[in-house]
Design a protein around this motif. Structure first.
Motif, mmCIF file in Angstrom:
data_model
loop_
_atom_site.group_PDB
_atom_site.id
_atom_site.type_symbol
_atom_site.label_atom_id
_atom_site.label_comp_id
_atom_site.label_asym_id
_atom_site.label_seq_id
_atom_site.Cartn_x
_atom_site.Cartn_y
_atom_site.Cartn_z
ATOM 1 N N LEU A 63 45.076 48.796 39.796
ATOM 2 C CA LEU A 63 43.950 47.849 39.843
ATOM 3 C C LEU A 63 42.662 48.592 40.173
ATOM 4 N N HIS A 64 41.649 48.385 39.371
ATOM 5 C CA HIS A 64 40.330 48.977 39.646
ATOM 6 C C HIS A 64 39.326 47.837 39.710
ATOM 7 N N VAL A 65 38.440 47.891 40.688
ATOM 8 C CA VAL A 65 37.428 46.835 40.740
ATOM 9 C C VAL A 65 36.021 47.425 40.692
ATOM 10 N N SER A 66 35.134 46.696 40.077
ATOM 11 C CA SER A 66 33.703 47.057 40.140
ATOM 12 C C SER A 66 32.929 45.769 40.422
ATOM 13 N N PHE A 67 31.747 45.934 40.944
ATOM 14 C CA PHE A 67 30.957 44.773 41.387
ATOM 15 C C PHE A 67 29.496 45.100 41.097
ATOM 16 N N VAL A 94 41.836 34.249 43.021
ATOM 17 C CA VAL A 94 42.350 35.145 41.976
ATOM 18 C C VAL A 94 43.026 36.346 42.645
ATOM 19 N N MET A 95 42.378 36.885 43.667
ATOM 20 C CA MET A 95 42.923 38.064 44.359
ATOM 21 C C MET A 95 44.308 37.743 44.923
ATOM 22 N N ASN A 96 44.404 36.600 45.591
ATOM 23 C CA ASN A 96 45.707 36.205 46.166
ATOM 24 C C ASN A 96 46.777 36.111 45.086
ATOM 25 N N SER A 97 46.363 35.431 43.992
ATOM 26 C CA SER A 97 47.325 35.209 42.915
ATOM 27 C C SER A 97 47.754 36.548 42.293
ATOM 28 N N LEU A 98 46.771 37.438 42.068
ATOM 29 C CA LEU A 98 47.058 38.741 41.464
ATOM 30 C C LEU A 98 48.093 39.508 42.283
ATOM 31 N N PHE A 99 47.812 39.621 43.593
ATOM 32 C CA PHE A 99 48.710 40.424 44.416
ATOM 33 C C PHE A 99 50.070 39.746 44.591
ATOM 34 N N GLY A 100 50.072 38.398 44.548
ATOM 35 C CA GLY A 100 51.354 37.680 44.601
ATOM 36 C C GLY A 100 52.205 38.054 43.398
ATOM 37 N N LYS A 101 51.578 38.032 42.213
ATOM 38 C CA LYS A 101 52.318 38.335 40.982
ATOM 39 C C LYS A 101 52.745 39.800 40.956
ATOM 40 N N ILE A 102 51.849 40.665 41.415
ATOM 41 C CA ILE A 102 52.171 42.099 41.410
ATOM 42 C C ILE A 102 53.382 42.351 42.325
ATOM 43 N N GLU A 103 53.381 41.651 43.449
ATOM 44 C CA GLU A 103 54.468 41.819 44.404
ATOM 45 C C GLU A 103 55.811 41.481 43.750
ATOM 46 N N THR A 104 55.811 40.398 42.950
ATOM 47 C CA THR A 104 57.090 40.019 42.337
ATOM 48 C C THR A 104 57.471 40.927 41.162
ATOM 49 N N LEU A 105 56.467 41.526 40.542
ATOM 50 C CA LEU A 105 56.772 42.329 39.337
ATOM 51 C C LEU A 105 56.793 43.835 39.582
ATOM 52 N N LYS A 106 56.464 44.242 40.819
ATOM 53 C CA LYS A 106 56.236 45.683 41.050
ATOM 54 C C LYS A 106 57.476 46.544 40.798
ATOM 55 N N ARG A 161 39.608 52.070 43.042
ATOM 56 C CA ARG A 161 41.026 51.743 42.867
ATOM 57 C C ARG A 161 41.493 51.016 44.124
ATOM 58 N N VAL A 162 42.125 49.874 43.936
ATOM 59 C CA VAL A 162 42.610 49.123 45.104
ATOM 60 C C VAL A 162 44.125 48.932 44.992
ATOM 61 N N LYS A 163 44.793 49.091 46.182
ATOM 62 C CA LYS A 163 46.256 48.970 46.160
ATOM 63 C C LYS A 163 46.728 47.723 46.897
ATOM 64 N N THR A 164 45.882 47.251 47.792
ATOM 65 C CA THR A 164 46.315 46.077 48.573
ATOM 66 C C THR A 164 45.252 44.978 48.507
ATOM 67 N N LEU A 165 45.674 43.804 48.890
ATOM 68 C CA LEU A 165 44.754 42.665 48.936
ATOM 69 C C LEU A 165 43.608 42.957 49.902
ATOM 70 N N LYS A 166 43.939 43.625 51.002
ATOM 71 C CA LYS A 166 42.936 43.934 52.022
ATOM 72 C C LYS A 166 41.851 44.852 51.421
ATOM 73 N N GLU A 167 42.310 45.869 50.658
ATOM 74 C CA GLU A 167 41.338 46.811 50.052
ATOM 75 C C GLU A 167 40.407 46.073 49.082
ATOM 76 N N MET A 168 40.993 45.173 48.334
ATOM 77 C CA MET A 168 40.186 44.443 47.351
ATOM 78 C C MET A 168 39.197 43.515 48.077
ATOM 79 N N ALA A 169 39.677 42.878 49.133
ATOM 80 C CA ALA A 169 38.796 41.992 49.902
ATOM 81 C C ALA A 169 37.652 42.790 50.531
ATOM 82 N N ASP A 170 37.971 44.016 50.979
ATOM 83 C CA ASP A 170 36.916 44.871 51.564
ATOM 84 C C ASP A 170 35.833 45.174 50.524
ATOM 85 N N CYS A 171 36.289 45.473 49.291
ATOM 86 C CA CYS A 171 35.326 45.758 48.211
ATOM 87 C C CYS A 171 34.419 44.552 47.988
ATOM 88 N N LEU A 172 35.047 43.386 47.948
ATOM 89 C CA LEU A 172 34.280 42.156 47.709
ATOM 90 C C LEU A 172 33.257 41.940 48.822
#
Ligand SMILES: Nc1ncnc2c1ncn2[C@@H]1O[C@H](COP(=O)(O)OP(=O)(O)OP(=O)(O)O)[C@@H](O)[C@H]1O
Length: 538
Positions: free
Chosen positions: A135-139, A116-128, A196-207
């Protein structure tokens, strides 16, 4: 919302992921008990068939197609403004973490969330360039009926320190998060960290950070200890609930109609209040609680058995290791009463295999564990049943339901006690008033204008007139005494002499007078039928 093959719109889809047997299970000779019906999203367990929207794994669809068929459409719908949820549900060790991909080991990308993360950032990249995204994440983790914030930096630091020093996994961070419902019916997690996450790396770090903070993270311990720890925690929860219930039972009493009265007090009553004198039948709830208590006791017994079994296995393992050590030194282990005759008679390969299986065995095949697992799923079933009916819908957990029940018992028990006390009190007061009225009227005339006394049986008959005591002859007074009025005077006259002294002009004369009457009563013949004629003259 999605359309199924029949064109019907569905809000919820259910997919089953069947995991293969894992190492320990194979070692113990476990066999697959689930089969997939070819060409259908249907699985079979024994003679029972279950149909779902999708079945993955085993001989069903390949697990790799799960993302494309189930999750990708939800990611697309996010970009169209819809909300979407993917929920993994299953018993301990069934493969939720694996399927969702929340145990990130070295950046493993196979689970649903990393995809999902990959797909999200892929789509964001094309639509930015057209749209600005935030993007905000909680766990969070729901563990032991509490919601824990896995991204809370305080718990994360404590977790690291604890892992370094003590090697333990469960460290309390800030207080558990409260699940709240807003006025418009939205469920929120009050105070959970949102990063708040801006990159795939930041989101992966949260996970990764959240996965490491999990109390039950498989990265923190091996399967066996994780399994036993989970069971021990469940047992501890059951013990806590059992203790509460037993305390409630101990402090309970039975009223004279045989109904159960709970006198347990709760410091913060839930929102569900019951009218104090609402009639209530306890027996159904008593049966329910009795059933629940029996169940909890059974779980306790099983847990005890499992612990015992585990201790026996640990003992066997220790002996085998010692025999192994003797063998490696070329010394033969002691035999005889306290020796290792059985273990040392095993072949080296047999011993090594046994040691390996004992080290890895999560005891999942143990009968008591299987029984316990089924009991726990029964408990879950009950929880589901509760949450799907009427007002119970408002409850968030079985714990809430039990608290509510206890509160209901407590309030109703109190109410019944109060009612009972009030009844006794009012009976006593009526008695007293009756006595007082009689005493006063015998001395003077009828004159107490009190509603309840007026209604009392003594004064109900308006055709009869109360007579002052002075107008009664000695014989009549004697009859009154025989009928029960005067002996009561005798019993209590000392009290009311003190209490109503101010009302009586010459109390010492009254005493004399009563004594005189007593003597007369003793001499008189009993004629109780004449009492009313004497007391009330037409
Ligand atoms: N599809 C699969 N293929 C291979 N191994 C799997 C699969 N699913 C799960 N496993 C393995 O099964 C074990 C248990 O899985 P996992 O930890 O995901 O269970 P869980 O349901 O998350 O357990 P818990 O509720 O205790 O956290 C792990 O060792 C995992 O690697």
């Amino acid at each position: 919302m999605e359309a199924n093959s029949s064109g019907e719109d569905l809000c919820v889809k259910v997919a089953v992921h069947i995991r293969p047997l894992i190492g320990d299970e194979k070692l113990q000779g476990c066999k697959d008990c689930v089969s997939v019906v070819p060409g259908k999203p249907q699985m079979q367990i024994g003679s029972h068939s279950f149909t779902f929207d999708h079945v993955y794994g085993s001989s069903g669809s390949p697990s790799s197609s799960m993302y494309d068929e189930c999750v990708a459409p939800l990611v697309d719908s996010l970009f169209q403004g819809y909300n979407a949820t993917v929920l993994a549900y299953g018993q301990t060790g069934s493969g939720k973490t694996y399927t969702m991909g929340t145990s990130l080991k070295g950046g493993c990308q196979t689970g649903q969330i990393p995809k999902v993360m990959n797909s999200l950032f892929g789509k964001i990249e094309t639509l930015k360039h057209e749209i600005e995204f935030q993007l905000h994440v909680s766990f969070i983790e729901i563990h032991k009926e509490e919601v824990r914030d896995l991204l809370d930096p305080i718990s994360a630091n404590k977790q690291e320190t604890a892992n370094e020093h003590a090697g333990k996994a469960t460290i309390p961070g800030k207080p558990p998060i409260q699940i709240r419902e807003t006025s418009n019916g939205i469920i929120t997690l009050a105070g959970s960290t949102e990063c708040r996450v801006k990159t795939l790396k930041e989101m992966a770090d949260c996970l990764e950070q959240g996965s490491l903070s999990r109390a039950t993270g498989s990265t923190n311990m091996n399967n066996q200890s994780r399994f036993f720890r989970r069971k021990t925690e469940e047992a501890a929860m059951a013990t806590k609930r059992l203790k509460k219930l037993l305390e409630a039972r101990q402090s309970s009493a039975r009223d004279n109609s045989g109904n159960l009265l709970f006198s347990i007090k709760m410091s913060t009553p839930p929102n569900y209040l019951i009218k104090p004198y609402e009639p209530f039948i306890f027996s159904d709830y008593e049966i329910f609680l009795q059933g629940w208590l029996d169940h909890e006791l059974e779980v306790q017994a099983n847990v005890h058995e499992v612990r015992h079994e585990r201790a026996a296995l640990a003992e066997e393992l220790a002996v085998l290791r010692q025999v192994d050590e003797f063998a490696s030194k070329g010394v033969s282990p002691p035999r005889g009463k306290n020796g290792y005759s059985r273990e040392s008679s095993m072949s080296t390969t047999g011993r090594t295999a046994r040691i390996a299986s004992l080290q890895n065995m999560p005891s999942i095949s143990s009968n008591s564990l299987v029984a316990m697992a089924s009991q726990l799923s029964e408990a879950e079933e009950r929880e589901r049943a509760f949450s799907s009916c009427g007002r119970w819908n408002q409850l968030r957990s079985m714990g809430d339901a039990k608290s509510l029940l206890q509160y209901m018992f407590s309030s109703l028990g109190d109410a019944r006690c109060q009612l009972w006390e009030k009844e006794i009190e009012s009976k006593e007061m009526k008695e007293q008033m009756k006595e007082l009225v009689c005493q006063k009227q015998l001395k003077y005339t009828a004159g107490i204008a009190n509603g309840s006394v007026r209604e009392s049986a003594t004064l109900m008959d308006q055709t009869r007139k109360m007579m002052p005591v002075g107008q009664l002859s000695m014989k009549e007074l004697a009859l009154v005494g025989q009928g029960g009025k005067l002996w009561r005077w005798k019993r209590s006259h000392h009290q009311w002499l003190l209490q109503f002294k101010w009302k009586w002009q010459k109390p010492w004369r009254l005493s004399e007078w009563i004594r005189h009457n007593d003597e007369t009563i003793m001499r008189a013949k009993p004629r109780p039928q004449a009492l009313l004629d004497v007391m009330y003259r037409n």
